[in-house]
Scaffold this active site. Structure first.
Site, PDB file in Angstrom:
ATOM      1  N   CYS A  30       0.741  -1.420  -0.668  1.00 47.65           N
ATOM      2  CA  CYS A  30       0.024   0.205  -0.301  1.00 47.65           C
ATOM      3  C   CYS A  30       0.681   1.582  -0.116  1.00 47.65           C
ATOM      4  CB  CYS A  30      -0.943  -0.294   1.213  1.00 47.65           C
ATOM      5  SG  CYS A  30      -2.063   2.067   1.453  1.00 47.65           S
ATOM      6  N   LYS A  57     -10.834  -8.887   4.464  1.00 46.97           N
ATOM      7  CA  LYS A  57     -10.397  -7.988   5.601  1.00 46.97           C
ATOM      8  C   LYS A  57     -11.107  -8.836   6.765  1.00 46.97           C
ATOM      9  CE  LYS A  57     -10.981  -3.403   3.818  1.00 46.97           C
ATOM     10  NZ  LYS A  57     -11.703  -1.893   3.826  1.00 46.97           N
ATOM     11  N   VAL A  70      -6.037   0.953   5.625  1.00 47.72           N
ATOM     12  CA  VAL A  70      -4.268   0.871   6.249  1.00 47.72           C
ATOM     13  C   VAL A  70      -3.789   2.045   5.621  1.00 47.72           C
ATOM     14  CG1 VAL A  70      -3.934  -1.607   6.342  1.00 47.72           C
ATOM     15  CG2 VAL A  70      -3.070  -0.164   4.921  1.00 47.72           C
ATOM     16  N   GLU A  82      -5.499   7.750   8.506  1.00 46.45           N
ATOM     17  CA  GLU A  82      -5.741   7.994   7.167  1.00 46.45           C
ATOM     18  C   GLU A  82      -3.854   8.435   7.227  1.00 46.45           C
ATOM     19  OE1 GLU A  82      -7.508   9.336   4.933  1.00 46.45           O
ATOM     20  OE2 GLU A  82      -8.827   7.815   5.673  1.00 46.45           O
ATOM     21  N   SER A  83      -3.613   8.139   6.308  1.00 50.31           N
ATOM     22  CA  SER A  83      -1.588   7.955   6.090  1.00 50.31           C
ATOM     23  C   SER A  83      -1.752   9.878   6.002  1.00 50.31           C
ATOM     24  CB  SER A  83      -1.477   8.118   4.858  1.00 50.31           C
ATOM     25  OG  SER A  83      -2.154   8.389   3.559  1.00 50.31           O
TER      26      SER A  83
END
Ligand SMILES: N[C@@H](CCC(=O)N[C@@H](CS)C(=O)NCC(=O)O)C(=O)O
Length: 257
Positions: A30, A57, A70, A82-83
């Site tokens: 990801c 999942k 992720v 949330e990155s």
């Protein structure tokens, strides 16, 4: 010892992380999770990883993050997802080199650069939206012929904004003399560009983007970038499994993992 293999539907949830231990719930392929891995490496933060399968999942993941996406962080009973939110949290909470400026206008400038990236170059996610009219790496990689060339022209138009930014700033990184928050936020797509822009007709050319190419090589030299670098050969196999309709999140791992 946590497995490298991804937890899937029906799996038993791993024990929550021990007090003081930071956990990254992730997926090996990801690019958003990669943003967070880069920040963790840049700041020298210790953490453990739990990989989850995004196709099947695990049910328990929804109880941690209702979006079940992720990256997700678990830290002393707290959850952050949330990155970019994760990256800001890490920057604020952990010691080490500060990646976001404190000065409000400087910080606002990072947010505006991010907004330009999202609108003009964009992420994989937006590319699936029926409302996405903006160019992006994924659109180029997923189209063919004239459509692909059009998408590539539009992508280059977006990238030229970042080229101009580097020309004007006269600094090697978007963060200045060292990579900062925004450098790590966009790097995953550049690291994957040979896979995303694989056709000869859609390669980024150095004479068109000399500053971005200098930025690329300066980024490749960074230890944090090397530490978490994708294995592109394995990544290519993952993409092939995805295109075949059965993304294999454990590809490249063996029974001991
Ligand atoms: N806006 C999110 C996007 C994260 C994201 O879409 N991650 C993907 C994997 S690359 C995911 O978890 N997908 C699962 C899903 O969309 O249900 C972020 O910045 O963290």
């Amino acid at each position: 010892m946590l497995p490298k293999k991804a937890f899937k539907t029906g799996s038993t949830a791993p024990e929550p992380p021990a007090p003081g231990v930071l956990r990254l719930i992730s997926s090996r392929f990801c690019p958003y999770a990669h943003r967070t891995r880069l920040v963790l490496a840049a700041k020298g933060i210790d953490y453990e990883t739990v990989n989850v399968c995004l196709k099947d999942k695990p049910e328990w993941f929804f109880a941690i993050n209702p979006l079940a996406k992720v990256p997700t962080l678990q830290h002393d009973g707290k959850v952050v997802y949330e990155s970019l939110v994760c990256n800001e949290y890490l920057d604020r909470v952990f010691p080490g080199r500060k990646l976001l400026p404190e000065e409000p206008l400087e910080k606002a400038r990072i947010g505006m650069l991010q907004a330009i990236w999202d609108a003009k170059v964009s992420s994989m996610q937006e590319s699936h939206s029926p409302f996405a009219t903006q160019p992006n790496f994924m659109k180029v990689s997923m189209s063919k012929g004239d459509d692909q060339l059009r998408a590539f022209d539009a992508l280059k138009e977006g990238l030229s904004i970042f080229e101009t930014h580097l020309v004007k700033s006269g600094r090697p990184f978007f963060g200045g003399d060292q990579p900062g928050f925004f450098d790590y936020s966009i790097w995953p797509w550049f690291e994957l560009r040979d896979l995303l822009l694989s056709d000869d007709a859609v390669k980024m050319q150095e004479d068109e983007f000399p500053k971005l190419f200098a930025w690329l090589s300066a980024m490749y030299d960074r230890p944090e970038v090397k530490t978490v670098a994708f294995d592109l050969t394995v990544f290519a196999k993952y993409v092939a499994s995805m295109l075949a309709g059965n993304p294999d999140s454990d590809i490249g791992l063996d029974d001991r993992d």
